[in-house]
Design a protein around this motif. Structure first.
Motif, PDB file in Angstrom:
ATOM      1  N   ARG A 259       0.827  -1.205   0.000  1.00  0.00           N
ATOM      2  CA  ARG A 259       0.000   0.000   0.000  1.00  0.00           C
ATOM      3  C   ARG A 259       0.861   1.254   0.000  1.00  0.00           C
ATOM      4  O   ARG A 259       0.541   2.246  -0.663  1.00  0.00           O
ATOM      5  CB  ARG A 259      -0.920  -0.028   1.224  1.00  0.00           C
ATOM      6  N   VAL A 260       1.977   1.215   0.754  1.00  0.00           N
ATOM      7  CA  VAL A 260       2.879   2.364   0.784  1.00  0.00           C
ATOM      8  C   VAL A 260       3.507   2.593  -0.579  1.00  0.00           C
ATOM      9  O   VAL A 260       3.614   3.735  -1.045  1.00  0.00           O
ATOM     10  CB  VAL A 260       3.964   2.150   1.861  1.00  0.00           C
ATOM     11  N   GLU A 261       3.932   1.531  -1.251  1.00  0.00           N
ATOM     12  CA  GLU A 261       4.566   1.685  -2.561  1.00  0.00           C
ATOM     13  C   GLU A 261       3.623   2.271  -3.606  1.00  0.00           C
ATOM     14  O   GLU A 261       4.072   2.888  -4.570  1.00  0.00           O
ATOM     15  CB  GLU A 261       5.091   0.337  -3.049  1.00  0.00           C
ATOM     16  N   GLY A 262       2.323   2.093  -3.432  1.00  0.00           N
ATOM     17  CA  GLY A 262       1.361   2.622  -4.401  1.00  0.00           C
ATOM     18  C   GLY A 262       0.912   4.041  -4.133  1.00  0.00           C
ATOM     19  O   GLY A 262       0.122   4.593  -4.916  1.00  0.00           O
ATOM     20  N   VAL A 263       1.388   4.666  -3.060  1.00  0.00           N
ATOM     21  CA  VAL A 263       0.992   6.042  -2.747  1.00  0.00           C
ATOM     22  C   VAL A 263       1.560   6.996  -3.787  1.00  0.00           C
ATOM     23  O   VAL A 263       2.730   6.908  -4.164  1.00  0.00           O
ATOM     24  CB  VAL A 263       1.456   6.421  -1.330  1.00  0.00           C
ATOM     25  N   GLN A 264       0.740   7.922  -4.264  1.00  0.00           N
ATOM     26  CA  GLN A 264       1.147   8.907  -5.256  1.00  0.00           C
ATOM     27  C   GLN A 264       1.778  10.113  -4.567  1.00  0.00           C
ATOM     28  O   GLN A 264       1.203  10.687  -3.637  1.00  0.00           O
ATOM     29  CB  GLN A 264      -0.052   9.364  -6.089  1.00  0.00           C
ATOM     30  N   VAL A 265       2.987  10.480  -5.030  1.00  0.00           N
ATOM     31  CA  VAL A 265       3.726  11.610  -4.474  1.00  0.00           C
ATOM     32  C   VAL A 265       4.264  12.459  -5.613  1.00  0.00           C
ATOM     33  O   VAL A 265       4.725  11.922  -6.629  1.00  0.00           O
ATOM     34  CB  VAL A 265       4.885  11.137  -3.573  1.00  0.00           C
ATOM     35  N   THR A 266       4.216  13.757  -5.436  1.00  0.00           N
ATOM     36  CA  THR A 266       4.801  14.673  -6.412  1.00  0.00           C
ATOM     37  C   THR A 266       6.154  15.138  -5.887  1.00  0.00           C
ATOM     38  O   THR A 266       6.217  15.986  -4.984  1.00  0.00           O
ATOM     39  CB  THR A 266       3.892  15.878  -6.660  1.00  0.00           C
ATOM     40  N   PRO A 267       7.253  14.567  -6.379  1.00  0.00           N
ATOM     41  CA  PRO A 267       8.570  14.953  -5.856  1.00  0.00           C
ATOM     42  C   PRO A 267       8.955  16.357  -6.295  1.00  0.00           C
ATOM     43  O   PRO A 267       8.403  16.908  -7.257  1.00  0.00           O
ATOM     44  CB  PRO A 267       9.505  13.892  -6.452  1.00  0.00           C
ATOM     45  N   MET A 268       9.912  16.914  -5.577  1.00  0.00           N
ATOM     46  CA  MET A 268      10.432  18.219  -5.956  1.00  0.00           C
ATOM     47  C   MET A 268      11.155  18.126  -7.290  1.00  0.00           C
ATOM     48  O   MET A 268      11.708  17.092  -7.653  1.00  0.00           O
ATOM     49  CB  MET A 268      11.393  18.730  -4.887  1.00  0.00           C
ATOM     50  N   ALA A 269      11.133  19.218  -8.036  1.00  0.00           N
ATOM     51  CA  ALA A 269      11.827  19.252  -9.325  1.00  0.00           C
ATOM     52  C   ALA A 269      13.321  19.106  -9.115  1.00  0.00           C
ATOM     53  O   ALA A 269      13.875  19.524  -8.091  1.00  0.00           O
ATOM     54  CB  ALA A 269      11.519  20.555 -10.059  1.00  0.00           C
ATOM     55  N   GLU A 270      13.964  18.484 -10.088  1.00  0.00           N
ATOM     56  CA  GLU A 270      15.409  18.290 -10.002  1.00  0.00           C
ATOM     57  C   GLU A 270      16.133  19.632  -9.989  1.00  0.00           C
ATOM     58  O   GLU A 270      15.703  20.602 -10.611  1.00  0.00           O
ATOM     59  CB  GLU A 270      15.900  17.462 -11.194  1.00  0.00           C
ATOM     60  N   ARG A 271      17.226  19.659  -9.257  1.00  0.00           N
ATOM     61  CA  ARG A 271      18.029  20.874  -9.231  1.00  0.00           C
ATOM     62  C   ARG A 271      18.645  21.135 -10.598  1.00  0.00           C
ATOM     63  O   ARG A 271      18.984  20.194 -11.317  1.00  0.00           O
ATOM     64  CB  ARG A 271      19.133  20.743  -8.180  1.00  0.00           C
ATOM     65  N   PRO A 272      18.777  22.400 -10.975  1.00  0.00           N
ATOM     66  CA  PRO A 272      19.389  22.687 -12.275  1.00  0.00           C
ATOM     67  C   PRO A 272      20.806  22.150 -12.346  1.00  0.00           C
ATOM     68  O   PRO A 272      21.610  22.382 -11.448  1.00  0.00           O
ATOM     69  CB  PRO A 272      19.338  24.215 -12.374  1.00  0.00           C
ATOM     70  N   LYS A 273      21.103  21.433 -13.409  1.00  0.00           N
ATOM     71  CA  LYS A 273      22.408  20.787 -13.517  1.00  0.00           C
ATOM     72  C   LYS A 273      22.821  20.708 -14.974  1.00  0.00           C
ATOM     73  O   LYS A 273      22.006  20.471 -15.859  1.00  0.00           O
ATOM     74  CB  LYS A 273      22.366  19.392 -12.903  1.00  0.00           C
ATOM     75  N   VAL A 274      24.117  20.901 -15.194  1.00  0.00           N
ATOM     76  CA  VAL A 274      24.734  20.743 -16.507  1.00  0.00           C
ATOM     77  C   VAL A 274      25.815  19.676 -16.381  1.00  0.00           C
ATOM     78  O   VAL A 274      26.733  19.819 -15.577  1.00  0.00           O
ATOM     79  CB  VAL A 274      25.332  22.064 -17.026  1.00  0.00           C
ATOM     80  N   ILE A 275      25.703  18.613 -17.157  1.00  0.00           N
ATOM     81  CA  ILE A 275      26.653  17.509 -17.132  1.00  0.00           C
ATOM     82  C   ILE A 275      27.556  17.630 -18.356  1.00  0.00           C
ATOM     83  O   ILE A 275      27.067  17.706 -19.488  1.00  0.00           O
ATOM     84  CB  ILE A 275      25.955  16.141 -17.133  1.00  0.00           C
ATOM     85  N   VAL A 276      28.860  17.640 -18.123  1.00  0.00           N
ATOM     86  CA  VAL A 276      29.842  17.754 -19.198  1.00  0.00           C
ATOM     87  C   VAL A 276      30.739  16.521 -19.160  1.00  0.00           C
ATOM     88  O   VAL A 276      31.337  16.216 -18.119  1.00  0.00           O
ATOM     89  CB  VAL A 276      30.688  19.033 -19.052  1.00  0.00           C
ATOM     90  N   ASN A 277      30.792  15.800 -20.265  1.00  0.00           N
ATOM     91  CA  ASN A 277      31.687  14.651 -20.390  1.00  0.00           C
ATOM     92  C   ASN A 277      32.958  15.135 -21.069  1.00  0.00           C
ATOM     93  O   ASN A 277      32.978  15.418 -22.267  1.00  0.00           O
ATOM     94  CB  ASN A 277      31.020  13.533 -21.194  1.00  0.00           C
ATOM     95  N   SER A 278      34.031  15.232 -20.284  1.00  0.00           N
ATOM     96  CA  SER A 278      35.278  15.784 -20.811  1.00  0.00           C
ATOM     97  C   SER A 278      35.953  14.855 -21.811  1.00  0.00           C
ATOM     98  O   SER A 278      36.803  15.302 -22.582  1.00  0.00           O
ATOM     99  CB  SER A 278      36.240  16.084 -19.651  1.00  0.00           C
ATOM    100  N   ARG A 279      35.593  13.574 -21.834  1.00  0.00           N
ATOM    101  CA  ARG A 279      36.233  12.634 -22.753  1.00  0.00           C
ATOM    102  C   ARG A 279      35.571  12.634 -24.119  1.00  0.00           C
ATOM    103  O   ARG A 279      36.239  12.531 -25.138  1.00  0.00           O
ATOM    104  CB  ARG A 279      36.200  11.224 -22.154  1.00  0.00           C
ATOM    105  N   THR A 280      34.246  12.724 -24.141  1.00  0.00           N
ATOM    106  CA  THR A 280      33.526  12.665 -25.418  1.00  0.00           C
ATOM    107  C   THR A 280      33.052  14.029 -25.896  1.00  0.00           C
ATOM    108  O   THR A 280      32.663  14.167 -27.048  1.00  0.00           O
ATOM    109  CB  THR A 280      32.321  11.730 -25.292  1.00  0.00           C
ATOM    110  N   GLY A 281      33.058  15.031 -25.020  1.00  0.00           N
ATOM    111  CA  GLY A 281      32.580  16.352 -25.415  1.00  0.00           C
ATOM    112  C   GLY A 281      31.074  16.510 -25.324  1.00  0.00           C
ATOM    113  O   GLY A 281      30.538  17.525 -25.766  1.00  0.00           O
ATOM    114  N   ALA A 282      30.366  15.537 -24.752  1.00  0.00           N
ATOM    115  CA  ALA A 282      28.913  15.624 -24.645  1.00  0.00           C
ATOM    116  C   ALA A 282      28.526  16.598 -23.532  1.00  0.00           C
ATOM    117  O   ALA A 282      29.136  16.625 -22.472  1.00  0.00           O
ATOM    118  CB  ALA A 282      28.319  14.245 -24.369  1.00  0.00           C
ATOM    119  N   VAL A 283      27.496  17.389 -23.793  1.00  0.00           N
ATOM    120  CA  VAL A 283      26.973  18.360 -22.837  1.00  0.00           C
ATOM    121  C   VAL A 283      25.473  18.125 -22.709  1.00  0.00           C
ATOM    122  O   VAL A 283      24.755  18.124 -23.710  1.00  0.00           O
ATOM    123  CB  VAL A 283      27.251  19.807 -23.283  1.00  0.00           C
ATOM    124  N   VAL A 284      25.005  17.900 -21.478  1.00  0.00           N
ATOM    125  CA  VAL A 284      23.595  17.610 -21.227  1.00  0.00           C
ATOM    126  C   VAL A 284      23.070  18.606 -20.201  1.00  0.00           C
ATOM    127  O   VAL A 284      23.694  18.819 -19.161  1.00  0.00           O
ATOM    128  CB  VAL A 284      23.400  16.160 -20.718  1.00  0.00           C
TER     129      VAL A 284
END
Length: 385
Positions: A259-284
């Motif tokens: 019953r606990v696992e089925g409870v609906q919750v609205t989580p907080m929005a993810e913190r602003p983040k920029v991920i940079v892969n220095s090996r491949t040059g990918a930016v997300v």
């Protein structure tokens, strides 16, 4: 004498008018409020303490290879492992014998034992070569005990390998598709022992771990669970732990956890983040990234080394020798970079458009993002992996 009742009644709005006015106010409030984030179930954002996988590992031998196994002169542990296995089967290998077996390979076998696994159940295993075998294609894994961190055997693995790669060679030329030094055996390990699992403490407490610890999300989880049960059964210990007061009966505890696992919750929005892969040059970038107005100038710096050979000839009858001397010409080139105005925005698409307008390469963009973060224009956490 005329009654004043009609006048007072005419000044009171009818029930239909009041309902229409209330609906208009509700619509106006809904338009002014921001769009709500999608709700998720508790099972998607949290896990119960103790309910987890357990990794197992073992050392084994793969036989039946078509001449693509280990070279035993370079991998002595393969010969040692085979000798030990044969001795357990009652076969004694003469001391000092030089076994050249190209159809055997030493491997490491790994798997993950899921929670609530019982003896007799089967799990998949991954087989990886640790010697110099060229391919494990067509091989058979011999019985391999899989052990946990405590050194106890929890499963036994054996079976035919499925290798996704393929290779061919002829007349000194070879071609290979994918990797052939590893494979899988579906349901190749038989569970022999279960991992002890204790759900709930002596008083029936259950711990719920948030996958992304956050104080606001923990608070929302507590409120949602307590609203579901109509009483206080959950309390937050910190930003990543919610303690539940569950029943002591195993059957009631399972129903409580479901019953606990089925409870609906609205989580907080993810913190602003920029991920940079220095090996491949990918930016997300995630959707919460904001950009304040800034001016950026960038230019590429390149070093060009031009090398040629100069031949020095001696004079006739001088008994000298012809000498070849290398000559290097080094030049440094730098592209001009003018200031570009980057407009600030809180919308992700506008942020992407503003960065693309700079015309920078991925490598330059990483440096620009670092500079924007240092200047306070990039309102996000910059993480380099």
């Amino acid at each position: 004498m005329p009654s004043a009742m009609p006048d007072s009644v005419s000044r009171v709005p009818s029930a239909g008018t009041a309902c229409r006015t209330l609906r208009r106010l509700l619509c106006l409030v809904c338009l002014l409020l921001p769009a709500a984030a999608p709700a998720e179930q508790v099972r998607d954002i949290a896990d119960f303490a103790g309910v987890r996988n357990n990794v197992l590992v073992g050392y084994g031998l793969v036989v039946g290879l078509d001449g693509t196994g280990d070279q035993t002169t370079q991998t002595p542990f393969t010969e040692q492992g085979l000798t030990n296995m044969l001795s357990q089967l009652g076969i004694t290998v003469p001391s000092g014998s030089n076994m050249q077996m190209r159809n055997v390979a030493a491997v490491m076998v790994t798997t993950s034992l899921p929670p609530f696994a019982r003896p007799g159940q089967q799990v998949d295993v991954v087989v990886s070569s640790i010697g110099n075998a060229r391919s494990l294609r067509g091989g058979t894994l011999l019985m391999t005990p899989l052990k946990g961190m405590d050194g106890e055997t929890y499963a036994l693995a054996q079976g035919n390998l499925l290798v996704g790669g393929v290779g061919a060679q002829a007349n000194g030329s070879s071609v290979q598709i994918n990797q052939q030094a590893g494979g899988r055996i579906a349901r190749g390990a038989l569970v022999e022992r279960e991992v002890p699992l204790m759900l709930g403490g002596s008083r029936g407490e259950l711990d719920l771990y948030l996958r992304s610890p956050d104080f606001a999300t923990a608070r929302r989880v507590v409120l949602a669970i307590n609203n579901e049960f109509g009483r206080t059964v959950a309390s937050a210990q910190d930003g990543g732990l919610v303690r539940l007061q569950g029943p002591s009966s195993p059957n009631e505890r399972v129903n409580f956890m479901a019953r606990v696992e089925g409870v609906q919750v609205t989580p907080m929005a993810e913190r602003p983040k920029v991920i940079v892969n220095s090996r491949t040059g990918a930016v997300v970038l995630n959707g919460a990234v904001k950009l304040h107005r800034a001016a950026v100038a960038h230019g590429n710096l390149s070093i060009v080394i031009d090398t040629d050979n100069r031949v020095s000839q001696p004079e006739p009858f001088s008994r000298g020798q012809t000498v070849v001397a290398p000559n290097s010409d080094i030049s440094i080139e730098q592209e001009g970079g003018a200031l570009h105005l980057v407009e600030g925005s809180a919308d992700l698409m506008d942020v992407v458009k503003a960065l693309n307008a700079l015309g920078a390469t991925p490598q330059d963009l990483m440096s620009i993002l670092e500079a924007l973060k240092a200047a306070g224009s990039l309102r996000a956490e910059l993480e380099i992996i």
